[in-house]
Write a protein that holds these residues in place. Sequence first.
Motif, PDB file in Angstrom:
ATOM      1  N   GLN A 140      12.099  -6.284  -1.372  1.00  0.00           N
ATOM      2  CA  GLN A 140      10.736  -6.570  -0.733  1.00  0.00           C
ATOM      3  C   GLN A 140       9.851  -5.713  -1.224  1.00  0.00           C
ATOM      4  N   PRO A 141       9.114  -6.130  -2.434  1.00  0.00           N
ATOM      5  CA  PRO A 141       8.102  -5.029  -3.038  1.00  0.00           C
ATOM      6  C   PRO A 141       6.897  -4.961  -1.899  1.00  0.00           C
ATOM      7  N   GLY A 142       6.471  -3.816  -1.519  1.00  0.00           N
ATOM      8  CA  GLY A 142       5.493  -3.684  -0.745  1.00  0.00           C
ATOM      9  C   GLY A 142       5.580  -3.689   0.691  1.00  0.00           C
ATOM     10  N   ALA A 143       6.686  -4.024   1.101  1.00  0.00           N
ATOM     11  CA  ALA A 143       7.274  -4.038   2.543  1.00  0.00           C
ATOM     12  C   ALA A 143       7.281  -2.808   3.287  1.00  0.00           C
ATOM     13  N   PHE A 144       7.797  -1.824   2.542  1.00  0.00           N
ATOM     14  CA  PHE A 144       8.120  -0.541   3.407  1.00  0.00           C
ATOM     15  C   PHE A 144       7.220   0.723   2.638  1.00  0.00           C
ATOM     16  N   ASP A 145       7.002   1.504   3.832  1.00  0.00           N
ATOM     17  CA  ASP A 145       6.377   2.967   3.313  1.00  0.00           C
ATOM     18  C   ASP A 145       7.311   3.974   3.922  1.00  0.00           C
ATOM     19  N   THR A 146       8.078   4.410   2.884  1.00  0.00           N
ATOM     20  CA  THR A 146       9.056   5.234   3.538  1.00  0.00           C
ATOM     21  C   THR A 146       8.993   6.779   3.667  1.00  0.00           C
ATOM     22  N   THR A 147       9.171   7.375   4.347  1.00  0.00           N
ATOM     23  CA  THR A 147       9.106   8.893   4.654  1.00  0.00           C
ATOM     24  C   THR A 147      10.334   9.500   4.596  1.00  0.00           C
ATOM     25  N   THR A 148      10.620  10.424   3.533  1.00  0.00           N
ATOM     26  CA  THR A 148      12.098  11.251   3.857  1.00  0.00           C
ATOM     27  C   THR A 148      12.130  12.369   4.668  1.00  0.00           C
ATOM     28  N   TYR A 149      13.176  12.324   5.437  1.00  0.00           N
ATOM     29  CA  TYR A 149      13.383  13.273   6.694  1.00  0.00           C
ATOM     30  C   TYR A 149      14.687  14.035   6.255  1.00  0.00           C
ATOM     31  N   ALA A 150      14.567  15.311   6.721  1.00  0.00           N
ATOM     32  CA  ALA A 150      15.536  16.132   6.304  1.00  0.00           C
ATOM     33  C   ALA A 150      17.002  15.873   6.767  1.00  0.00           C
ATOM     34  N   SER A 151      17.150  15.312   7.626  1.00  0.00           N
ATOM     35  CA  SER A 151      18.588  14.917   8.476  1.00  0.00           C
ATOM     36  C   SER A 151      18.341  13.621   9.100  1.00  0.00           C
ATOM     37  N   PRO A 152      19.426  13.068   9.286  1.00  0.00           N
ATOM     38  CA  PRO A 152      19.569  11.835  10.119  1.00  0.00           C
ATOM     39  C   PRO A 152      19.012  12.007  11.475  1.00  0.00           C
ATOM     40  N   GLU A 153      19.161  13.028  12.244  1.00  0.00           N
ATOM     41  CA  GLU A 153      18.665  13.388  13.299  1.00  0.00           C
ATOM     42  C   GLU A 153      17.066  13.353  13.287  1.00  0.00           C
ATOM     43  N   ASP A 154      16.631  13.869  12.436  1.00  0.00           N
ATOM     44  CA  ASP A 154      15.221  14.053  12.160  1.00  0.00           C
ATOM     45  C   ASP A 154      14.579  12.680  12.081  1.00  0.00           C
ATOM     46  N   ALA A 155      15.282  11.806  11.240  1.00  0.00           N
ATOM     47  CA  ALA A 155      14.955  10.402  11.193  1.00  0.00           C
ATOM     48  C   ALA A 155      15.191   9.422  12.365  1.00  0.00           C
ATOM     49  N   ARG A 156      15.968   9.856  13.296  1.00  0.00           N
ATOM     50  CA  ARG A 156      16.284   9.003  14.249  1.00  0.00           C
ATOM     51  C   ARG A 156      15.123   9.726  15.386  1.00  0.00           C
ATOM     52  N   ASN A 157      14.925  10.939  15.412  1.00  0.00           N
ATOM     53  CA  ASN A 157      13.795  11.107  16.411  1.00  0.00           C
ATOM     54  C   ASN A 157      12.318  10.787  15.881  1.00  0.00           C
ATOM     55  N   ALA A 158      12.166  10.492  14.567  1.00  0.00           N
ATOM     56  CA  ALA A 158      10.753  10.044  14.280  1.00  0.00           C
ATOM     57  C   ALA A 158      10.566   8.713  14.719  1.00  0.00           C
ATOM     58  N   VAL A 159      11.760   7.907  14.773  1.00  0.00           N
ATOM     59  CA  VAL A 159      11.777   6.530  15.418  1.00  0.00           C
ATOM     60  C   VAL A 159      11.481   6.450  16.885  1.00  0.00           C
ATOM     61  N   LEU A 160      12.288   7.408  17.544  1.00  0.00           N
ATOM     62  CA  LEU A 160      12.003   7.614  18.939  1.00  0.00           C
ATOM     63  C   LEU A 160      10.356   8.063  19.392  1.00  0.00           C
ATOM     64  N   ASP A 161      10.070   8.827  18.548  1.00  0.00           N
ATOM     65  CA  ASP A 161       8.780   9.491  18.659  1.00  0.00           C
ATOM     66  C   ASP A 161       7.469   8.357  18.336  1.00  0.00           C
ATOM     67  N   ARG A 162       7.999   7.192  17.826  1.00  0.00           N
ATOM     68  CA  ARG A 162       6.902   6.101  17.115  1.00  0.00           C
ATOM     69  C   ARG A 162       6.260   6.373  16.094  1.00  0.00           C
ATOM     70  N   ASP A 163       6.716   7.391  15.253  1.00  0.00           N
ATOM     71  CA  ASP A 163       6.159   7.829  14.049  1.00  0.00           C
ATOM     72  C   ASP A 163       6.471   6.648  13.087  1.00  0.00           C
ATOM     73  N   GLU A 164       7.698   6.270  13.221  1.00  0.00           N
ATOM     74  CA  GLU A 164       8.226   5.166  12.327  1.00  0.00           C
ATOM     75  C   GLU A 164       8.780   3.968  13.170  1.00  0.00           C
ATOM     76  N   VAL A 165       8.727   2.691  12.532  1.00  0.00           N
ATOM     77  CA  VAL A 165       9.446   1.487  13.233  1.00  0.00           C
ATOM     78  C   VAL A 165      10.733   1.473  13.160  1.00  0.00           C
ATOM     79  N   GLY A 166      11.409   2.191  12.252  1.00  0.00           N
ATOM     80  CA  GLY A 166      12.979   1.853  11.976  1.00  0.00           C
ATOM     81  C   GLY A 166      13.386   3.011  11.062  1.00  0.00           C
ATOM     82  N   GLY A 167      14.542   3.350  10.885  1.00  0.00           N
ATOM     83  CA  GLY A 167      14.961   4.415   9.987  1.00  0.00           C
ATOM     84  C   GLY A 167      16.343   3.871   9.199  1.00  0.00           C
ATOM     85  N   ILE A 168      16.635   4.492   8.114  1.00  0.00           N
ATOM     86  CA  ILE A 168      17.927   4.523   7.405  1.00  0.00           C
ATOM     87  C   ILE A 168      18.449   5.804   7.258  1.00  0.00           C
ATOM     88  N   ALA A 169      19.790   6.102   7.535  1.00  0.00           N
ATOM     89  CA  ALA A 169      20.190   7.164   7.008  1.00  0.00           C
ATOM     90  C   ALA A 169      21.600   7.294   6.148  1.00  0.00           C
TER      91      ALA A 169
END
Length: 337
Positions: free
Chosen positions: A76-105
């Motif tokens: 899906q070109p242009g559908a996502f604006d990805t941000t890389t996090y150091a660990s799966p836990e950081d990615a999960r916390n980013a979703v919980l903090d509403r910085d991201e709408v979802g995550g993939i680890a």
Amino acid sequence: MTTPSTEPQTTESPADSATPWGKLIGIVLALSAVICLMLLAFLTPSYNSGAKDLPIAVAGPEAAVSQITSALDEKQPGAFDTTTYASPEDARNAVLDRDEVGGIAVDTDGVTIYTAAGAGQSYKTLLTNLGSGLEDQGMTVTYDEVAPTTEDDPNASGLSVLALPLAFGGMISAALLSLTMKKRYSLRVIGSLSFSVIAGFLVGAILQFGFGTFDANYGELSLILALGIGGTSMFVLGLESLIGYAGLGLGAVLTLFVSNPLSGIATGWQWLPSPWGMIGQYLPIGAAGNAARSVGFFDGAGATHSVVTLIVWVLIGLGFVGLATLKDREAASPAAS
């Protein structure tokens, strides 16, 4: 001998006789334009909404992250604006903090997809479909729902219709107080704030205890809703106090044609086309809806900006009322002297 009549002779000019018809035509054309604007205001964001630059967290080994982001861009070109996090836990916390709408680890056990139904059902559906595609490729996919909706209202339907009481609660209260409390500015303010608090707690009770949309802190949720109604009510009330009935019309346009369709309450503001979704968050209905999501599903994370926005709208309305009070006092001073 003819005596001239002493009764005044009135002549009706063509312009005078045409005035009622001109007004009628003007009203009909204006109402037709309003209907068209209303339709466009709601349909345009809806037709242009969708997955575009959605903020998604990714985490894992560099090679795996690069593979995931490339696959997302290809699918899906242009559908996502990805941000890389150091660990799966950081990615999960980013979703919980509403910085991201979802995550993939990605880790040695496979792929974990973090969804947050409380942020908007559309994002969860999109990420679940992505997970299904990865499973079709032979990958092991695990889903972690970090901000679930309630069992009684899994689609958060109660939240989707929240814009109606927020918009009309604010507008109706402002209109009635303006019409019944002419020049009684202090009573207007007291009435607006009192109604907003009562309505906020009533709407909160209906959503939480009546339909089970939320399972959150009832007091915090109700105060958010009160601020949402009060932001519109006080602002429109202030406009009418300062510039008269035109203020009610301007407030109605801002509330119904701008704030409401740009609120993103039903989907989450990130689903709306840029920059309109972000603009909607600086208006009362959008700010109230976003804050309600934060309090209802994320323990208040991400609500600060929205709460400040609502307080600012209330203060602007109070400022307008204050200016109207000073204006009336200055106008009355020469007459008294």
